[in-house]
Structures are given as structure tokens and as C-alpha cells.
Design an enzyme around this catalytic site. Sequence first.
Site, PDB file in Angstrom:
ATOM      1  N   GLY A  35       0.831  -1.202   0.000  1.00  0.00           N
ATOM      2  CA  GLY A  35       0.000   0.000   0.000  1.00  0.00           C
ATOM      3  C   GLY A  35       0.860   1.245   0.000  1.00  0.00           C
ATOM      4  N   GLY A  48       4.230   7.532   2.758  1.00  0.00           N
ATOM      5  CA  GLY A  48       5.238   6.770   2.036  1.00  0.00           C
ATOM      6  C   GLY A  48       4.634   5.502   1.456  1.00  0.00           C
ATOM      7  N   VAL A  91       4.504   1.009   1.608  1.00  0.00           N
ATOM      8  CA  VAL A  91       4.710  -0.170   2.441  1.00  0.00           C
ATOM      9  C   VAL A  91       4.889  -1.395   1.551  1.00  0.00           C
ATOM     10  CG1 VAL A  91       3.781  -1.608   4.287  1.00  0.00           C
ATOM     11  CG2 VAL A  91       3.284   0.839   4.256  1.00  0.00           C
ATOM     12  N   ASP A 142      -4.653  10.064  15.111  1.00  0.00           N
ATOM     13  CA  ASP A 142      -5.161   9.683  13.794  1.00  0.00           C
ATOM     14  C   ASP A 142      -5.828   8.298  13.836  1.00  0.00           C
ATOM     15  OD1 ASP A 142      -5.688  10.293  11.153  1.00  0.00           O
ATOM     16  OD2 ASP A 142      -3.778   9.541  10.392  1.00  0.00           O
TER      17      ASP A 142
END
Length: 414
Positions: free
Chosen positions: A82, A87, A89, A199
Amino acid sequence: MSDGLRVIEAVIVFVVIAVKVGILICVCRRRNQTDSRPVIPGSKFLTLAIDKFLNDMEREKPIRFTDQQLRIATDNYSNLLGSGGFGTVYKGIFTNGTMVAVKVLRGSSDKKIEEQFMAEVGTIGRIHHFNLVRLYGFCFEKNLIALVYEYMGNGSLDKYLFHEKKTLGYEKLHEIAVGTARGIAYLHEECRQRIIHYDIKPGNILLDRNFNPKVADFGLAKLCNKDNTHITMTGGRGTPGYAAPELWMPFPITHKCDVYSFGMLLFEIIGRRRNLDIKRAESQEWFPIWVWKRFDTAQLGELIIVCGIEEKSKEIAERMIKIALWCVQYRPELRPIMSVVVKMLEGSLEVPEPGNPFQHLMGAVTFAHPVQDSQTYNTTTTSSGSFVMVTNSSIICATPIMRKYEIELASRNV
């Protein structure tokens, strides 16, 4: 004869001492070579602050990997899991068979990348809990800044709520909600320093192969002293639609902002849909308010039908609805702490009737019966456990400008 034996004994002792000295010299040389760690070319790359930070983290046990080790583990970053603003993964596997998720950090500036790196390693790298994703280690080199996490075979919760067939029943979703609440409660109440995540949302709740939930993505997280109940912040944090109202205003911030986000997550678990879905009727456009109206007018039966909740899960769903309404109360002090949320979700603590958390958004909207004053939780710990004392409190309505501002933020849900 005795003199000869003495000579032989002396020679043996001398040889043993010489061997030990030789071994000691070799060990010292190897330690010096290891400590020098020539993995980062250029002394200007690391500031003194980041260098000290890395050394501190190594003492906390996360492993420091090299770029080459991670390239081998990820097969040259060929298996993408993903990507997002933080960034990318990649899936990896070490020679011992351990599967990992390698997050390669990227950002608009080196400073932002370093800040995110330190936020994640500095928080999740210091703690361990079953409902928090485990950080195995990191890489910090000139050409690669990455974090190495345990691999979560079932991905993130959002795809089971929004993108795939509804394969998870409400009993399993309830278990996921409880596990997530436990993880957040640990961050808030059981760590040496309180950790605020900022978050909480379905995309940051990862599921292992048995669908056990683990809170992930600590790029926005912040360590704070438990004695400091309020935090001064510059700029907003979190994801619109999940972020508490105070995060977008010049008000003091507490760990209750995570409680609000968890409440919004609960609404999406209840409906197995996004809170904002433009494909639905206008009355359902923002799901939390639609839920409140059904709750306030004793029409939860309609909600149960619309959400496809089975009769056997009705009690669980109604409990989660009331808890969600408590968690998203407009004023932070009205929201329960996460350990209380856990007890209410488990059923070991009764859930009082919540007040209207959206009164500041509804203006002159009226309902079948008057809205009750909201209640606030004050948690007291005794030797036999925790109990909740409920006191009355009034809601302070927002100005029309604030109301309009918050509605616009909620409509930007992602």
C-alpha cells in the site's frame, strides 16, 4: 621431577593466559568495528539530535537494519502492500521466515521525514501491547529511511467496512472495537508517558491472520507527561471527519481527541459504511447525526434494519451506538476515558443515556422530545476497581461561523 612439573604447569598457565588475552583483543576489535557502524556515509547527514535519538532507540531494543538487508528481505521492494502520504509499504520476509511490512518514509522535506521517523520509533518503539502493531526495527541511511513492522495478514479494517463484501459479522466487529479500545487505553493510561495517537481511523487499524486488531501508524503521535493535561499545538492534526473539533481550533488539546476519533470509528463499524457517503439520501449524508436522530426519537429499529444488523447482534449494536454518542461529545471533558469505554463495550459497565453531541451543529432543528442536558464522566479508581460518577453539565452552542466551519470539515471526510 617436581621441578619439571612446575615448569609444565607454568607453561600451561602462560598459554591459557595468552589465549584469553588474544580472545579479549579480538572481541574488543569486533565491538569497535560494530560500534563504528559505517552504514551512513557522510557525517553531515545526521544531526547530533537524530544521532543521539538513534542511539537511545537502540538501547530500547528495536533492531537497526541496513538498506541491503531490507532490499534482500523485500526482494528489491517488489511486493507492494500500500501507499499514502506517509510513504510506501512493502511486504518482506527474513531468512528465519519472519514476515514483515517495511514502510519506506517519504515526505516533502528531510525535516518532515525525520519528524515522522522519530514520532513512530519514539512512541511505538518503546512499548509492547497485544493491540498495538509491533515495531521490529528501522533503517536510517542516506538513501533510505524505513520502519520495519510485523506483517498483518488481513490488512486494514477499512477494506472490510467499505471496499469488500461484508464478510465480518457484528460479533467479530465488536471484538475488533474492544481490542482497538484496549490498545488506545494502554497508550493513554498505562505507558510511562501518555501517548496521543491523533489519527485513529479504520485505515490505521490493522488485522492479523485471526482478525485481532492492532493500532498502527504513529506518524502523528505525541508523547506527553501525564501531569500535563493540556497540550499546545501549532496547526491541525488528524484526518478530517475523524479529528476532534478542538484539533482545528485554537483550544487546548487533551488525549480526549483520540476518544472522539474512536467514536467516529465506532459509527463506521455500526453502519459498515463511511460516515459521509454522498451516494445516500440527504438525511443520511452524515451518518452520526442520522444515528442520533433515530436514537433521540426511539427509532433504533429503523437503524437496525438499514444497517443490516441481525437480531442476535441487536443488543451489541445498541450498546455501541450509545458509546459512540458518548465518545463524540462536543466538549472533551464530557467524553469518557478509554478504559471506561473498554468496560462499557465489554458490558461490565452500564452505558448511561447520552446527550446530543451535535447540538452545536443542528441550530434550530427540533425533535419529538426535548434534548436532555449532557452528562460528564468522572472516573475514580478504588481498590476494587473503577466506577463512574455522572454529573449534569450544559452544552455550550457554537457560533454560526463555527458551526459552518465544522460542517465543512466533516464533509471533507476521507
